[in-house]
Write a protein that holds these residues in place. Structure first.
Motif, PDB file in Angstrom:
ATOM      1  N   SER A   1     -84.110 -32.070  31.168  1.00 45.25           N
ATOM      2  CA  SER A   1     -82.851 -31.674  30.534  1.00 45.25           C
ATOM      3  C   SER A   1     -82.815 -32.049  29.051  1.00 45.25           C
ATOM      4  O   SER A   1     -82.143 -31.379  28.261  1.00 45.25           O
ATOM      5  N   SER A  25     -84.968 -24.467  34.330  1.00 40.95           N
ATOM      6  CA  SER A  25     -83.920 -25.252  34.988  1.00 40.95           C
ATOM      7  C   SER A  25     -83.740 -24.817  36.436  1.00 40.95           C
ATOM      8  O   SER A  25     -83.607 -25.661  37.351  1.00 40.95           O
ATOM      9  N   SER A  34     -84.577 -27.146  39.656  1.00 41.30           N
ATOM     10  CA  SER A  34     -83.522 -27.466  40.627  1.00 41.30           C
ATOM     11  C   SER A  34     -83.943 -27.076  42.037  1.00 41.30           C
ATOM     12  O   SER A  34     -83.821 -27.871  42.986  1.00 41.30           O
ATOM     13  N   ALA A  42     -86.119 -35.039  36.136  1.00 40.82           N
ATOM     14  CA  ALA A  42     -85.056 -34.050  35.939  1.00 40.82           C
ATOM     15  C   ALA A  42     -84.317 -34.322  34.632  1.00 40.82           C
ATOM     16  O   ALA A  42     -84.016 -33.398  33.857  1.00 40.82           O
ATOM     17  N   VAL A  43     -84.028 -35.587  34.371  1.00 38.02           N
ATOM     18  CA  VAL A  43     -83.372 -35.951  33.106  1.00 38.02           C
ATOM     19  C   VAL A  43     -84.310 -35.680  31.936  1.00 38.02           C
ATOM     20  O   VAL A  43     -83.887 -35.190  30.873  1.00 38.02           O
ATOM     21  N   ALA A  71     -84.670 -38.224  39.793  1.00 41.33           N
ATOM     22  CA  ALA A  71     -83.773 -37.930  38.668  1.00 41.33           C
ATOM     23  C   ALA A  71     -84.456 -38.165  37.327  1.00 41.33           C
ATOM     24  O   ALA A  71     -84.059 -37.568  36.318  1.00 41.33           O
ATOM     25  N   LEU A  72     -85.481 -39.024  37.305  1.00 40.47           N
ATOM     26  CA  LEU A  72     -86.147 -39.319  36.031  1.00 40.47           C
ATOM     27  C   LEU A  72     -86.804 -38.083  35.418  1.00 40.47           C
ATOM     28  O   LEU A  72     -86.530 -37.762  34.243  1.00 40.47           O
ATOM     29  N   VAL A  97     -86.872 -29.390  43.231  1.00 38.49           N
ATOM     30  CA  VAL A  97     -86.468 -30.751  43.595  1.00 38.49           C
ATOM     31  C   VAL A  97     -85.750 -30.760  44.944  1.00 38.49           C
ATOM     32  O   VAL A  97     -85.989 -31.642  45.784  1.00 38.49           O
ATOM     33  N   LEU A 107     -83.937 -40.901  44.763  1.00 32.21           N
ATOM     34  CA  LEU A 107     -83.141 -40.982  43.530  1.00 32.21           C
ATOM     35  C   LEU A 107     -84.025 -41.046  42.288  1.00 32.21           C
ATOM     36  O   LEU A 107     -83.599 -40.655  41.197  1.00 32.21           O
ATOM     37  N   TRP A 108     -85.263 -41.529  42.467  1.00 28.03           N
ATOM     38  CA  TRP A 108     -86.163 -41.611  41.319  1.00 28.03           C
ATOM     39  C   TRP A 108     -86.605 -40.242  40.823  1.00 28.03           C
ATOM     40  O   TRP A 108     -87.155 -40.128  39.720  1.00 28.03           O
TER      41      TRP A 108
END
Length: 231
Positions: A39, A48, A52, A35-36, A32-33, A55, A29-30
């Motif tokens: 974005s 992008s 994607s 990835a955010v 996501a850092l 990841v 889940l980390w």
């Protein structure tokens, strides 16, 4: 040898319980850092798409390494390559992926190989970040995190490997104990049967000596041969 191989094959084919996936999935889940972070940086379409796909592939490879007993070198190399590509082509915060590479290598590889892998992954992470912005605080933060986390999991992996070796040693000792008990039983059975057969032969010889003299006139097939002349 066959029994040990069968036991190993059975243990490898045994399905991993669902709750064992919780820790690695939580760790992923980390991801996501970065990835955010990407974005929020107004990325292009190809960045992008690349991020994607990278990841998703990285997550699958990570689970493959930590949740199976298959050879990890090729997946670890692919994970390092994905980390470097996303760091250089998307955003430098994707260098956080090197933490996963070092941790997975520290757990799955042997002691010497794990130590070399942690050092190598740290060097690759530092070299990759140096191509983006070597003077940024992110360079030192991620490089230090890769080395520190990899070292921590190297120590944890050593404990896990020691426990696995102890379990294997206990299993081998149990098999040796069973084999020794079977050998003792066979030895006792041999001694018991040998004693009984010797006693039967001795009694037969004694009986032949105590028979009446007219036994000499009996059929040769009815006579009991002396001890040592049987067969």
């Amino acid at each position: 040898m066959t029994h040990a191989t069968d036991t190993k094959s059975t243990s490898e084919c045994r399905r991993t319980p669902w709750w064992a996936w919780a820790a690695p999935l939580w760790g992923l889940l980390w991801l996501a850092l970065p990835a955010v972070d990407l974005s929020l940086s107004d990325p292009s379409v190809w960045q992008s798409v690349l991020a994607s796909a990278g990841v998703i592939a990285f997550g699958g490879l990570f689970l493959h390494v930590v949740m199976t007993q298959r050879p990890p070198l090729v997946p670890l190399g692919a994970m390092a390559a994905i980390s470097a590509v996303l760091t250089l082509a998307a955003i430098d915060s994707f260098a956080l992926m090197f933490v996963y590479v070092a941790s997975a290598a520290a757990v799955r590889l042997s002691d010497r190989d794990a130590a070399l892998a942690v050092g190598g992954v740290t060097a690759v992470a530092a070299a990759t970040l140096a191509l983006t912005d070597p003077d940024s605080a992110l360079f030192w933060a991620i490089t230090g995190t890769v080395l520190g986390t990899g070292t921590l999991w190297f120590l944890v992996g050593g404990i896990l490997r020691s426990n696995a070796e102890l379990r294997e040693a206990r299993a081998e000792l149990a098999e040796l104990a069973v084999a020794e008990e079977r050998l003792r039983f066979a030895r006792d059975m041999h001694d018991l049967l040998g004693h009984d057969l010797s006693l039967i032969a001795l009694k037969a010889e004694l009986a032949s000596k105590l028979l009446p003299a007219r036994m000499d006139d009996a059929s040769p097939r009815a006579r009991v041969p002396p001890l040592g002349q049987c067969g």
